[in-house]
Scaffold this motif. Structure first.
Motif, short mmCIF file in Angstrom:
data_model
loop_
_atom_site.label_atom_id
_atom_site.label_comp_id
_atom_site.label_asym_id
_atom_site.label_seq_id
_atom_site.Cartn_x
_atom_site.Cartn_y
_atom_site.Cartn_z
N ARG A 41 12.04 -0.71 -8.08
CA ARG A 41 11.50 0.37 -8.88
C ARG A 41 10.71 1.27 -7.95
N ASP A 42 11.01 2.54 -7.98
CA ASP A 42 10.35 3.51 -7.10
C ASP A 42 10.44 3.10 -5.63
N GLY A 43 11.58 2.51 -5.24
CA GLY A 43 11.80 2.15 -3.85
C GLY A 43 11.12 0.88 -3.40
N ILE A 44 10.58 0.09 -4.33
CA ILE A 44 9.84 -1.12 -3.98
C ILE A 44 10.32 -2.28 -4.86
N ALA A 45 10.50 -3.46 -4.25
CA ALA A 45 10.91 -4.65 -5.00
C ALA A 45 10.00 -5.81 -4.64
N VAL A 46 9.95 -6.80 -5.53
CA VAL A 46 9.19 -8.02 -5.29
C VAL A 46 10.12 -9.09 -4.74
N SER A 50 11.87 -4.05 4.75
CA SER A 50 10.61 -4.24 5.47
C SER A 50 9.47 -4.48 4.49
N LEU A 51 8.48 -5.27 4.94
CA LEU A 51 7.33 -5.54 4.10
C LEU A 51 6.52 -4.26 3.91
N MET A 52 6.12 -4.02 2.69
CA MET A 52 5.40 -2.79 2.39
C MET A 52 3.95 -2.85 2.86
N HIS A 53 3.26 -3.95 2.57
CA HIS A 53 1.85 -4.07 2.95
C HIS A 53 1.52 -5.40 3.63
N GLY A 54 2.44 -6.36 3.56
CA GLY A 54 2.23 -7.64 4.24
C GLY A 54 1.27 -8.58 3.55
N LYS A 55 0.82 -8.25 2.33
CA LYS A 55 -0.06 -9.13 1.57
C LYS A 55 0.81 -10.04 0.68
N TRP A 56 0.37 -11.30 0.56
CA TRP A 56 1.16 -12.29 -0.20
C TRP A 56 0.33 -12.83 -1.35
N PHE A 57 0.99 -13.05 -2.49
CA PHE A 57 0.30 -13.45 -3.70
C PHE A 57 1.01 -14.63 -4.36
N VAL A 58 0.26 -15.34 -5.21
CA VAL A 58 0.83 -16.47 -5.94
C VAL A 58 1.92 -15.99 -6.89
N ASP A 59 1.72 -14.82 -7.49
CA ASP A 59 2.73 -14.19 -8.35
C ASP A 59 2.51 -12.69 -8.27
N LEU A 60 3.55 -11.93 -8.61
CA LEU A 60 3.48 -10.50 -8.34
C LEU A 60 4.48 -9.76 -9.22
N ASP A 61 4.16 -8.50 -9.55
CA ASP A 61 5.04 -7.64 -10.33
C ASP A 61 5.29 -6.36 -9.54
N VAL A 62 6.25 -5.56 -10.01
CA VAL A 62 6.51 -4.27 -9.38
C VAL A 62 5.40 -3.29 -9.73
N PHE A 63 5.37 -2.16 -9.01
CA PHE A 63 4.32 -1.17 -9.24
C PHE A 63 4.61 -0.34 -10.49
N HIS A 64 3.54 0.00 -11.17
CA HIS A 64 3.61 0.85 -12.35
C HIS A 64 2.42 1.78 -12.30
N LYS A 65 2.69 3.07 -12.11
CA LYS A 65 1.63 4.08 -12.03
C LYS A 65 0.62 3.75 -10.93
N GLY A 66 1.14 3.29 -9.78
CA GLY A 66 0.30 3.08 -8.60
C GLY A 66 -0.36 1.72 -8.48
N TRP A 120 -5.40 -13.42 -12.14
CA TRP A 120 -4.65 -12.16 -12.15
C TRP A 120 -5.56 -10.97 -11.92
N THR A 121 -5.02 -9.96 -11.23
CA THR A 121 -5.72 -8.72 -10.96
C THR A 121 -4.68 -7.61 -10.85
N HIS A 122 -5.09 -6.42 -10.48
CA HIS A 122 -4.18 -5.32 -10.15
C HIS A 122 -4.39 -4.96 -8.68
N VAL A 123 -3.31 -4.69 -7.96
CA VAL A 123 -3.42 -4.29 -6.57
C VAL A 123 -2.84 -2.90 -6.39
N ASP A 124 -3.36 -2.19 -5.37
CA ASP A 124 -2.86 -0.84 -5.09
C ASP A 124 -1.69 -0.89 -4.12
N LEU A 125 -1.24 0.26 -3.66
CA LEU A 125 -0.06 0.34 -2.80
C LEU A 125 -0.27 -0.31 -1.44
#
Length: 490
Positions: A76-81, A97-113, A123-128
């Motif tokens: 979605r928007d050029g980014i995948a999990v 290629s890795l977008m940011h190199g950060k790794w998480f226990v679980d993750l979703d695609v970006f929505h509105k940044g 759970w939290t929200h992360v930026d780009l």
């Protein structure tokens, strides 16, 4: 055999020879066959190969990049999990290629940044850039909608937050109070002592049985038998079927003959470790006369406890180390020192993977005395703090350094460096604590009270390795609790 809808002009189909894509006229897009195919999004499609690994293909059926993943989702928007073999997830670009190199226990695609992300704290929200938008953590979060998101707190309350994590509206009050939660934490020793007593009194080994039969077999009061079995039932350790009590699958882990027995751990935690923890305030207080116990010498002086203590460590090793060997890039005929290797669980796993290797376990003499009589492992009695007088191509320190403060850990690392040639490899197997999260902090306190040691972050290990003559080469996170820190002798 089955067809699915068209996306970007191509449809996934299942044929006798596997999954692939077809054009609107029914022609095969490519000759390859997969174990599963998704749908094209942004000229990329997630597929699972015959080897069980996921990756993305282009509309021509070619690999979009060379990497393979445990799982890969839609773009979605050029980014995948994608999910790595260690179970952690990150974001990739269209080229893999890795977008940011950060790794998480679980993750979703970006929505509105922002992307929903789960770390060790929740759970939290992360930026780009993969950075959390705020410090709070939640049981669950929804995507942001016009700058706000609904979240569920750990106390069961629903709340609306803004992009800074600030609460705006409470939609549902807490389902449990912080008072009750904190009170529950304070009586955790009830559980420890109940489990320890069930092992020490022989109740675990007496089941299945009725309450009266347990009382007779274990020398208990009838009322005591009933109350203890009911308490174990509340803990999910026992279950009642009519008049008879049996062990659950969880309870089976307390049987002495279980391959992963925790019976020895139950006795240690309910007994000696509880006594050690009673002095936590002294250990933390400025000007205190408290000193860390020499637990290994104390254990060595008690034959019964020594056997149980090392059986306990063996169970934890059996549970956690199966994945470790996959992260050790050992070669078939190398000489390996498993320093502080206990009863040789990891050493045996290394030999299973590399039968031509020569693996030496360096341990205290009382541990060597308990080693299996028939073993492929070479056993060497000695101290980690004295010269090892043995050379190797690789050294493994598995859950060793966390038992010691930095000065002692450095001495062990220097001895490891002396045993290795230049470019020899060091593998440190430890739980890594995060600089941003409190996860693992209780285990850190336990090490303080039991051995005077500590859990460490990746940065802390990098500093120790550098001082001892190693360069940090890699950190390999595993699905199990420990990670593998790889150092190269400089």
């Amino acid at each position: 055999m089955r067809t699915f809808g068209y996306y970007e002009g191509l449809a996934a189909v299942v044929a006798q020879d596997g999954w692939h894509h077809i054009t609107p006229d029914g022609s095969d897009v490519y000759a390859r066959r997969h174990a599963w195919c998704g749908n094209f999004q942004q000229r990329r499609c997630a597929v699972r190969g015959q080897d069980g690994k996921y990756f993305h293909i282009t509309p021509r059926g070619e690999d979009a990049y060379p990497a393979r993943w445990r799982y890969a989702g839609d773009y979605r928007d050029g980014i995948a999990v994608v999910q790595a073999d260690d179970g952690h997830s990150s974001h990739i670009r269209l080229d893999g290629s890795l977008m940011h190199g950060k790794w998480f226990v679980d993750l979703d695609v970006f929505h509105k940044g922002f992307a929903r992300a789960r770390d060790e704290g929740g759970w939290t929200h992360v930026d780009l850039q993969g950075q959390p938008a705020y410090t709070r953590r939640f049981h669950a979060v929804e995507p942001f909608y016009n700058g706000q998101a609904r979240v569920e707190r750990f106390d069961g309350a629903f709340e609306v937050i803004d992009e800074t994590g600030a609460g705006l509206v409470v939609l549902r009050p807490p389902r449990r109070s912080e008072f009750a939660s904190l009170s529950g934490d304070m009586v955790g020793f009830w559980r420890t002592q109940t489990i320890g007593a069930s092992v020490e009194l022989g109740v675990v080994e007496a089941l299945p049985a009725t309450e009266q039969e347990v009382a007779e077999r274990c020398g208990l009061l009838s009322d005591g038998s009933r109350r203890l079995l009911r308490a174990l039932g509340e803990l999910g350790i026992t279950a009642r079927r009519g008049e008879q009590w049996t062990l659950t699958a969880r309870g089976e882990l307390l049987k002495a003959d279980h391959p992963l027995t925790l019976s020895d751990a139950a006795v240690e935690y309910a007994g000696p470790f509880t006594t050690m923890w009673a002095r936590l305030s002294d250990a933390l207080r400025h000007g205190s006369t408290w000193t860390s116990p020499d637990v290994f010498s104390v254990v060595a002086g008690d034959d019964v406890r020594c056997l149980g203590h090392h059986r306990m460590l063996r169970s934890y090793a059996r549970h956690d180390y199966a994945e470790v060997c996959c992260a050790l890039d050992l070669r078939s005929n190398e000489r390996v020192i498993d320093a502080g290797g206990g009863l040789g669980v990891l050493a045996e796993l290394i030999l299973d993977a590399h039968p031509s290797a020569e693996v030496t376990v360096l341990e205290r003499p009382e541990v060597i005395a308990m080693a299996p009589p028939v073993s492929r492992v070479c056993w060497r009695s000695g101290s980690l703090f004295e010269p090892w007088e043995i050379e190797a191509d690789a050294v493994v320190l598995s859950r060793v350094l966390h038992d010691w403060d930095d000065d002692d850990a450095l001495q062990i690392l220097r001895n490891a460096r002396t045993a290795l040639p230049r470019h020899g490899r060091l593998y440190v197997v430890e739980m890594l604590v995060s600089e941003e999260s409190a996860a693992g902090a209780l285990c850190d306190l336990h090490l303080l009270m039991a051995t005077g040691g500590r859990e460490r972050s990746a940065g802390h290990f990098e500093r120790l390795l550098s001082i001892a003559g190693f360069e940090l080469a890699a950190i390999r996170r595993l699905p199990a609790l420990p990670s593998v820190i790889v150092g190269v002798a400089s």
